[in-house]
Enzyme design. Structure first.
Site, PDB file in Angstrom:
ATOM      1  N   CYS A  96      40.806  25.320  68.774  1.00  0.00           N
ATOM      2  CA  CYS A  96      39.359  25.259  68.993  1.00  0.00           C
ATOM      3  C   CYS A  96      38.614  26.198  68.046  1.00  0.00           C
ATOM      4  O   CYS A  96      37.409  26.026  67.815  1.00  0.00           O
ATOM      5  CB  CYS A  96      39.005  25.577  70.446  1.00  0.00           C
ATOM      6  SG  CYS A  96      39.515  27.217  70.997  1.00  0.00           S
TER       7      CYS A  96
ATOM      8  N   GLN B 271      44.041  32.071  77.191  1.00  0.00           N
ATOM      9  CA  GLN B 271      45.177  32.945  76.896  1.00  0.00           C
ATOM     10  C   GLN B 271      45.196  34.180  77.787  1.00  0.00           C
ATOM     11  O   GLN B 271      46.268  34.642  78.195  1.00  0.00           O
ATOM     12  CB  GLN B 271      45.159  33.341  75.419  1.00  0.00           C
ATOM     13  CG  GLN B 271      46.378  34.151  74.993  1.00  0.00           C
ATOM     14  CD  GLN B 271      46.397  34.426  73.501  1.00  0.00           C
ATOM     15  OE1 GLN B 271      45.907  33.638  72.707  1.00  0.00           O
ATOM     16  NE2 GLN B 271      46.957  35.558  73.100  1.00  0.00           N
TER      17      GLN B 271
END
Length: 199
Positions: free
Chosen positions: A159, A129
């Site tokens: 995750c 990100q």
């Protein structure tokens, strides 16, 4: 025949190679690749992976350049709530959320649809990100050369949710600012506007 068709095209050689690798993975984890429900899974998974990583074959800067227009408007332009879906490069599991993007024109504006498109270009790669935020920010800044750019991304990471720490309600926020958005008053105006429901 329909006057419009949205057709997906795949490189057959690459698709077949990825398909064989998925077939091997399914077999190695103990499943029967010939079972009715799994016979076509390797091909479907291969096509899904190629779709989700198509950003490697796309040029975000060229997309922006194709819709830049001279305009005297010099106030903030915000496109907020842009849905994004990407794959974490560490576990190849999805992360998803929204991007909020603003820029202050400097002689040129860009077609509004191009901003979500460049989000997709960078999101459809193996990503983290933090880098996704930086990629979008720098692409707009370098290509459009505005007076300022701001990018905020809020995302949930599978995750962290379905493995590892298994925290279901965590949201990760990343941000980047260039030019006039480095001034606290301009940044605060942007953050206030993306936080409010103007509708």
């Amino acid at each position: 025949m329909s006057p419009y068709q949205n057709l997906e095209e795949y490189n057959l050689e690459i698709t077949d190679e990825v398909k064989e690798r998925y077939s091997s993975i399914i077999d190695e984890i103990g499943e029967d690749v010939e079972r009715e429900g799994l016979v076509k899974t390797p091909e479907r998974a291969a096509k899904a992976m190629l779709f989700l990583t198509q950003g490697y074959q796309q040029d975000a800067a060229e997309i922006l350049k194709g819709a830049m227009f001279k305009e005297d408007y010099d106030d903030m332009v915000i496109v907020k709530g842009i849905e994004l879906y990407s794959l974490c490069e560490h576990h190849m599991l999805p992360f998803f959320g929204k991007a909020h993007i603003a820029y202050i024109p400097n002689g040129h504006i860009v077609g509004l649809s191009k901003i979500p498109r460049i989000v997709d270009v960078f999101a459809r790669r193996l990503q983290v990100q933090e880098r996704l935020t930086h990629d979008i920010l720098e692409c707009i800044n370098d290509t459009l050369k505005p007076k300022g750019v701001a990018v905020v991304i809020e995302a949930s990471h599978m995750c962290m949710m379905m493995r590892g720490v298994q925290k279901q309600n965590s949201v990760t926020t990343t941000s980047g600012f260039r030019g006039q958005f480095e001034k606290i008053e301009t940044r605060n105006e942007f953050l206030k506007l993306i936080s409010s429901d103007l509708a």
